[in-house]
Design an enzyme around this catalytic site. Structure first.
Site, PDB file in Angstrom:
ATOM      1  N   GLY A 189      30.063  52.229  56.783  1.00  0.00           N
ATOM      2  CA  GLY A 189      30.489  51.245  57.780  1.00  0.00           C
ATOM      3  C   GLY A 189      31.992  51.032  57.775  1.00  0.00           C
ATOM      4  O   GLY A 189      32.636  50.956  58.822  1.00  0.00           O
ATOM      5  N   CYS A 190      32.564  50.954  56.590  1.00  0.00           N
ATOM      6  CA  CYS A 190      34.007  50.717  56.465  1.00  0.00           C
ATOM      7  C   CYS A 190      34.804  51.915  56.983  1.00  0.00           C
ATOM      8  O   CYS A 190      35.864  51.759  57.577  1.00  0.00           O
ATOM      9  CB  CYS A 190      34.365  50.406  55.017  1.00  0.00           C
ATOM     10  SG  CYS A 190      33.579  48.880  54.440  1.00  0.00           S
ATOM     11  N   THR A 191      34.269  53.115  56.752  1.00  0.00           N
ATOM     12  CA  THR A 191      34.929  54.325  57.239  1.00  0.00           C
ATOM     13  C   THR A 191      34.901  54.361  58.765  1.00  0.00           C
ATOM     14  O   THR A 191      35.914  54.637  59.407  1.00  0.00           O
ATOM     15  CB  THR A 191      34.248  55.584  56.647  1.00  0.00           C
ATOM     16  OG1 THR A 191      34.366  55.527  55.218  1.00  0.00           O
ATOM     17  CG2 THR A 191      34.879  56.856  57.169  1.00  0.00           C
TER      18      THR A 191
END
Length: 158
Positions: free
Chosen positions: A47-49
């Site tokens: 998700g952060c990527t």
């Protein structure tokens, strides 16, 4: 939520953090410029990527609109540097290891996974105008749609 929740229209809480590329990011250093402070749970997770890469893609447009972007996570600097290099992230990624900044912005919250409760970073973003006031807040951000929402909100700052 903590008692330090920030509201739209309020002054942005002060901060100074070490960031990727040997940089330091601070409220003082951004005076007179609009910026996006986005909090994410952990470098190099799916998700952060997705979120970081979406922002990186929108960076030319955001920069054209005069917006500085800063990502904030509780990670130490080495994994942050690795994450930035792996995905070619040009904007600063800051380390909030003691989560003092996250606490000031109300993003260090109780989370729950598999029935276990723990403290962690809520994926949230704060758009701050050139006067240092919080113009827009996004809580529990959807990584895929984040960059588009920020672009739209920045247009309204003009």
């Amino acid at each position: 939520m903590s008692g330090t929740d920030v509201a739209e229209g309020a002054a942005a809480p002060d901060f100074s953090m070490p960031a990727s590329g040997g940089r330091t990011v601070s409220l003082e250093g951004l005076k007179g410029r609009p910026f996006l402070l986005y909090f994410y749970p952990k470098a190099d997770t799916p998700g952060c990527t997705k979120q970081a890469c979406g922002i990186q893609e929108a960076l030319p447009q955001l920069g054209y609109l005069g917006l500085t972007v800063i990502g904030v996570s509780p990670d130490k600097l080495p994994p942050i540097e690795k994450f930035a290099k792996k995905y070619g992230l040009e904007f600063p990624l800051a380390s909030d290891e003691d989560h003092k900044v996250a606490e000031a912005y109300g993003t260090w919250v109780e989370k729950s996974m598999y029935g276990r409760k723990y403290m962690g970073m809520e994926r949230s973003s704060f758009l701050v105008d050139a006067g240092g006031k919080v113009a827009k807040i996004w809580r529990k951000v959807k990584p895929e749609a984040h960059a588009a929402a920020v672009l739209e909100a920045v247009q309204d700052l003009k």
